[in-house]
Design a protein around this motif. Structure first.
Motif, PDB file in Angstrom:
ATOM      1  N   CYS A  37       0.838  -1.187   0.000  1.00  0.00           N
ATOM      2  CA  CYS A  37       0.000   0.000   0.000  1.00  0.00           C
ATOM      3  C   CYS A  37       0.885   1.254   0.000  1.00  0.00           C
ATOM      4  O   CYS A  37       0.648   2.203  -0.737  1.00  0.00           O
ATOM      5  N   GLU A  38       1.913   1.189   0.818  1.00  0.00           N
ATOM      6  CA  GLU A  38       2.858   2.303   0.923  1.00  0.00           C
ATOM      7  C   GLU A  38       3.471   2.588  -0.448  1.00  0.00           C
ATOM      8  O   GLU A  38       3.559   3.730  -0.886  1.00  0.00           O
ATOM      9  N   LYS A  39       3.889   1.480  -1.134  1.00  0.00           N
ATOM     10  CA  LYS A  39       4.489   1.606  -2.466  1.00  0.00           C
ATOM     11  C   LYS A  39       3.505   2.263  -3.430  1.00  0.00           C
ATOM     12  O   LYS A  39       3.862   3.161  -4.183  1.00  0.00           O
ATOM     13  N   ALA A  40       2.235   1.799  -3.366  1.00  0.00           N
ATOM     14  CA  ALA A  40       1.196   2.303  -4.259  1.00  0.00           C
ATOM     15  C   ALA A  40       0.975   3.798  -4.026  1.00  0.00           C
ATOM     16  O   ALA A  40       0.852   4.580  -4.973  1.00  0.00           O
ATOM     17  N   LEU A  41       0.965   4.165  -2.756  1.00  0.00           N
ATOM     18  CA  LEU A  41       0.714   5.563  -2.378  1.00  0.00           C
ATOM     19  C   LEU A  41       1.845   6.467  -2.898  1.00  0.00           C
ATOM     20  O   LEU A  41       1.597   7.532  -3.460  1.00  0.00           O
ATOM     21  N   ARG A  42       3.109   5.976  -2.759  1.00  0.00           N
ATOM     22  CA  ARG A  42       4.268   6.758  -3.204  1.00  0.00           C
ATOM     23  C   ARG A  42       4.177   6.961  -4.729  1.00  0.00           C
ATOM     24  O   ARG A  42       4.381   8.060  -5.230  1.00  0.00           O
ATOM     25  N   ALA A  43       3.835   5.850  -5.443  1.00  0.00           N
ATOM     26  CA  ALA A  43       3.721   5.928  -6.900  1.00  0.00           C
ATOM     27  C   ALA A  43       2.664   6.957  -7.288  1.00  0.00           C
ATOM     28  O   ALA A  43       2.839   7.733  -8.228  1.00  0.00           O
ATOM     29  N   PHE A  44       1.577   6.953  -6.517  1.00  0.00           N
ATOM     30  CA  PHE A  44       0.464   7.885  -6.758  1.00  0.00           C
ATOM     31  C   PHE A  44       0.951   9.329  -6.667  1.00  0.00           C
ATOM     32  O   PHE A  44       0.670  10.150  -7.524  1.00  0.00           O
ATOM     33  N   TRP A  45       1.726   9.605  -5.612  1.00  0.00           N
ATOM     34  CA  TRP A  45       2.222  10.968  -5.400  1.00  0.00           C
ATOM     35  C   TRP A  45       3.197  11.399  -6.489  1.00  0.00           C
ATOM     36  O   TRP A  45       3.240  12.528  -6.896  1.00  0.00           O
ATOM     37  N   GLU A  46       4.003  10.444  -6.933  1.00  0.00           N
ATOM     38  CA  GLU A  46       5.066  10.789  -7.869  1.00  0.00           C
ATOM     39  C   GLU A  46       4.603  10.835  -9.314  1.00  0.00           C
ATOM     40  O   GLU A  46       5.332  11.286 -10.184  1.00  0.00           O
ATOM     41  N   THR A  47       3.368  10.333  -9.597  1.00  0.00           N
ATOM     42  CA  THR A  47       2.881  10.313 -10.984  1.00  0.00           C
ATOM     43  C   THR A  47       2.196  11.622 -11.319  1.00  0.00           C
ATOM     44  O   THR A  47       1.432  12.152 -10.509  1.00  0.00           O
ATOM     45  N   LYS A  48       2.478  12.067 -12.548  1.00  0.00           N
ATOM     46  CA  LYS A  48       1.868  13.337 -12.985  1.00  0.00           C
ATOM     47  C   LYS A  48       0.435  13.091 -13.477  1.00  0.00           C
ATOM     48  O   LYS A  48      -0.457  13.870 -13.208  1.00  0.00           O
ATOM     49  N   ASP A  49       0.241  11.950 -14.169  1.00  0.00           N
ATOM     50  CA  ASP A  49      -1.083  11.651 -14.745  1.00  0.00           C
ATOM     51  C   ASP A  49      -1.996  11.114 -13.638  1.00  0.00           C
ATOM     52  O   ASP A  49      -1.897   9.959 -13.222  1.00  0.00           O
ATOM     53  N   LEU A  50      -2.862  11.965 -13.150  1.00  0.00           N
ATOM     54  CA  LEU A  50      -3.705  11.630 -11.989  1.00  0.00           C
ATOM     55  C   LEU A  50      -4.640  10.457 -12.274  1.00  0.00           C
ATOM     56  O   LEU A  50      -4.815   9.565 -11.445  1.00  0.00           O
ATOM     57  N   GLN A 105      -5.726  -0.660  -8.376  1.00  0.00           N
ATOM     58  CA  GLN A 105      -5.334  -2.015  -8.793  1.00  0.00           C
ATOM     59  C   GLN A 105      -4.408  -2.643  -7.737  1.00  0.00           C
ATOM     60  O   GLN A 105      -4.612  -3.777  -7.306  1.00  0.00           O
ATOM     61  N   ARG A 106      -3.420  -1.842  -7.284  1.00  0.00           N
ATOM     62  CA  ARG A 106      -2.467  -2.343  -6.291  1.00  0.00           C
ATOM     63  C   ARG A 106      -3.151  -2.660  -4.961  1.00  0.00           C
ATOM     64  O   ARG A 106      -2.826  -3.646  -4.313  1.00  0.00           O
ATOM     65  N   LEU A 107      -4.096  -1.782  -4.619  1.00  0.00           N
ATOM     66  CA  LEU A 107      -4.845  -2.009  -3.365  1.00  0.00           C
ATOM     67  C   LEU A 107      -5.582  -3.338  -3.436  1.00  0.00           C
ATOM     68  O   LEU A 107      -5.585  -4.113  -2.485  1.00  0.00           O
ATOM     69  N   LYS A 108      -6.191  -3.594  -4.606  1.00  0.00           N
ATOM     70  CA  LYS A 108      -6.968  -4.817  -4.800  1.00  0.00           C
ATOM     71  C   LYS A 108      -6.064  -6.048  -4.648  1.00  0.00           C
ATOM     72  O   LYS A 108      -6.401  -7.006  -3.950  1.00  0.00           O
ATOM     73  N   SER A 167      -3.316  -6.223  -3.033  1.00  0.00           N
ATOM     74  CA  SER A 167      -2.705  -6.348  -1.702  1.00  0.00           C
ATOM     75  C   SER A 167      -3.667  -6.935  -0.671  1.00  0.00           C
ATOM     76  O   SER A 167      -3.268  -7.181   0.462  1.00  0.00           O
ATOM     77  N   ASP A 168      -4.967  -7.161  -1.072  1.00  0.00           N
ATOM     78  CA  ASP A 168      -5.917  -7.826  -0.161  1.00  0.00           C
ATOM     79  C   ASP A 168      -6.223  -7.010   1.093  1.00  0.00           C
ATOM     80  O   ASP A 168      -6.611  -7.565   2.110  1.00  0.00           O
ATOM     81  N   LEU A 169      -6.003  -5.715   1.026  1.00  0.00           N
ATOM     82  CA  LEU A 169      -6.208  -4.883   2.210  1.00  0.00           C
ATOM     83  C   LEU A 169      -7.699  -4.609   2.404  1.00  0.00           C
ATOM     84  O   LEU A 169      -8.405  -4.318   1.451  1.00  0.00           O
ATOM     85  N   THR A 170      -8.175  -4.690   3.638  1.00  0.00           N
ATOM     86  CA  THR A 170      -9.584  -4.380   3.883  1.00  0.00           C
ATOM     87  C   THR A 170      -9.710  -2.860   4.034  1.00  0.00           C
ATOM     88  O   THR A 170      -8.718  -2.166   4.242  1.00  0.00           O
ATOM     89  N   MET A 171     -10.922  -2.376   3.939  1.00  0.00           N
ATOM     90  CA  MET A 171     -11.169  -0.928   4.063  1.00  0.00           C
ATOM     91  C   MET A 171     -10.691  -0.423   5.424  1.00  0.00           C
ATOM     92  O   MET A 171     -10.124   0.655   5.530  1.00  0.00           O
ATOM     93  N   LYS A 172     -10.921  -1.239   6.446  1.00  0.00           N
ATOM     94  CA  LYS A 172     -10.543  -0.848   7.806  1.00  0.00           C
ATOM     95  C   LYS A 172      -9.033  -0.685   7.907  1.00  0.00           C
ATOM     96  O   LYS A 172      -8.525   0.303   8.455  1.00  0.00           O
ATOM     97  N   GLU A 173      -8.321  -1.648   7.309  1.00  0.00           N
ATOM     98  CA  GLU A 173      -6.861  -1.603   7.335  1.00  0.00           C
ATOM     99  C   GLU A 173      -6.353  -0.382   6.567  1.00  0.00           C
ATOM    100  O   GLU A 173      -5.424   0.300   6.989  1.00  0.00           O
ATOM    101  N   LEU A 174      -6.997  -0.108   5.423  1.00  0.00           N
ATOM    102  CA  LEU A 174      -6.587   1.018   4.597  1.00  0.00           C
ATOM    103  C   LEU A 174      -6.773   2.325   5.360  1.00  0.00           C
ATOM    104  O   LEU A 174      -5.901   3.190   5.365  1.00  0.00           O
ATOM    105  N   LYS A 175      -7.924   2.413   6.051  1.00  0.00           N
ATOM    106  CA  LYS A 175      -8.240   3.625   6.799  1.00  0.00           C
ATOM    107  C   LYS A 175      -7.194   3.844   7.903  1.00  0.00           C
ATOM    108  O   LYS A 175      -6.629   4.928   8.056  1.00  0.00           O
TER     109      LYS A 175
END
Ligand SMILES: *[C@@H]1O[C@H](CO)[C@@H](O)[C@H](O)[C@H]1NC(C)=O
Ligand SMILES: *[C@@H]1O[C@H](CO)[C@@H](O)[C@H](O)[C@H]1NC(C)=O
Ligand SMILES: *[C@@H]1O[C@H](CO)[C@@H](O)[C@H](O)[C@H]1NC(C)=O
Ligand SMILES: *[C@@H]1O[C@H](CO)[C@@H](O)[C@H](O)[C@H]1NC(C)=O
Ligand SMILES: *[C@@H]1O[C@H](CO)[C@@H](O)[C@H](O)[C@H]1NC(C)=O
Length: 258
Positions: free
Chosen positions: A205-218, A227-230, A232-240
């Motif tokens: 998730c951390e990796k996905a978030l960093r990629a999100f910040w560094e990408t220009k194309d929103l 896609q990465r979140l999906k 990673s099997d993370l639940t909404m609670k865990e993500l929050k």
């Protein structure tokens, strides 16, 4: 003259102190009774004479009340006991004499295990010991944990096949044959198939978030992130929880730089 002797009980005392004796002797025809002191106790032992074999207790004990423990001994005709062989045959009739030799055969569908002959010895025993006749059919085979077999015929010459439940791999022999009462090999094992270990979801998730910040194309970044979140099997609670942590981290950084 010999017969007269043969039917009477012969007693041999091997003890010196006569006041130690048990008085009443249990009579057993065609036997020799020997009493001796063993580790402070008086033991009586029956020996059947030639041509007779012993049935019941061989040894008696002279107890504290100077009585012999209940005798059930008999000396029966035949120097060795009558042979027995279930599901088989032997060439023997009449009482056994010393050195008599018998041979054994098993009935159809049975296999002989042991010696196919035996001889009556001086010590009243048959040697080698009697064989057994074992069925050539097999018993129901076992199942390994998480496994089962296919096949419903366990007779001589049949084959069964082992399988494992989903997620388990068979280790050992899959096909077993029934030969002479035994299955051809050991039970196979069902081994758990180890799945490749999953990457830790929070790190992903951390990796996905960093990629999100560094990408220009929103738009592309959002898609990638989802896609990465999906994956990673993370639940909404865990993500929050993860995002809350990030928020706190950022706040701390800002406070430090102020
Ligand atoms: C012992 O043998 C005698 C003489 O043959 C007979 O009378 C008696 O019944 C036998 N005793 C037993 C316990 O068999
Ligand atoms: C001794 O043996 C006799 C006969 O079996 C029995 O009746 C008696 O109770 C025994 N006595 C002791 C002290 O064990
Ligand atoms: C049984 O058969 C064996 C060999 O065939 C022979 O040596 C033996 O004497 C026989 N025993 C009797 C009791 O007939
Ligand atoms: C007994 O077994 C031996 C070998 O173990 C064999 O040679 C012999 O023929 C057998 N005898 C009979 C009567 O089956
Ligand atoms: C089991 O297999 C044997 C030999 O392969 C065959 O003779 C017999 O009929 C079979 N029995 C059953 C119940 O299928």
């Amino acid at each position: 003259m010999f017969y007269q002797f043969a039917c009477c009980l012969v007693v041999v005392w091997l003890i010196s102190a006569s006041d130690e004796h048990c008085l009443e002797l249990p009579p057993v025809n065609n036997s020799i009774f020997v009493a001796q002191e063993v580790e402070g106790q008086i033991l009586g032992t029956y020996f059947c004479i030639k041509g007779y074999h012993l049935v019941g207790e061989k040894t008696l004990l002279c107890n504290a009340t100077k009585e012999w423990s209940a005798p059930t001994t008999k000396c029966r005709l035949g120097h060795c006991p009558d042979p027995v062989l279930v599901n088989g045959e032997f060439n023997y009739s009449g009482p056994a004499n010393i050195n008599d030799r018998i041979t054994f055969t098993c009935n159809d569908h049975y296999i002989l295990k042991g010696s196919n002959w035996s001889q009556c010895l001086e010590d009243h025993s048959w040697t080698p010991p009697f064989p057994i006749c074992k069925s050539r059919d097999c018993g129901p085979p076992g199942n390994p944990p998480h496994g089962y077999f296919e096949g419903n015929n366990f007779t001589f010459g049949s084959t069964i096949t082992y399988h494992c439940e989903d997620g388990y791999r068979l280790v050992g022999t899959q096909e077993q044959h029934c030969t002479d009462g035994d299955w051809s090999s050991e039970l196979p094992l069902c081994e758990l198939i180890q799945k490749a270990p999953k990457p830790a979801p929070l790190a992903e998730c951390e990796k996905a978030l960093r990629a999100f910040w560094e990408t220009k194309d929103l738009c592309k970044a959002t898609k990638d992130f989802m896609q990465r979140l999906k994956e990673s099997d993370l639940t909404m609670k865990e993500l929050k929880y993860f995002l809350e942590m990030k928020k706190a981290e950022l706040k701390a950084k800002i406070l430090l730089t102020l």
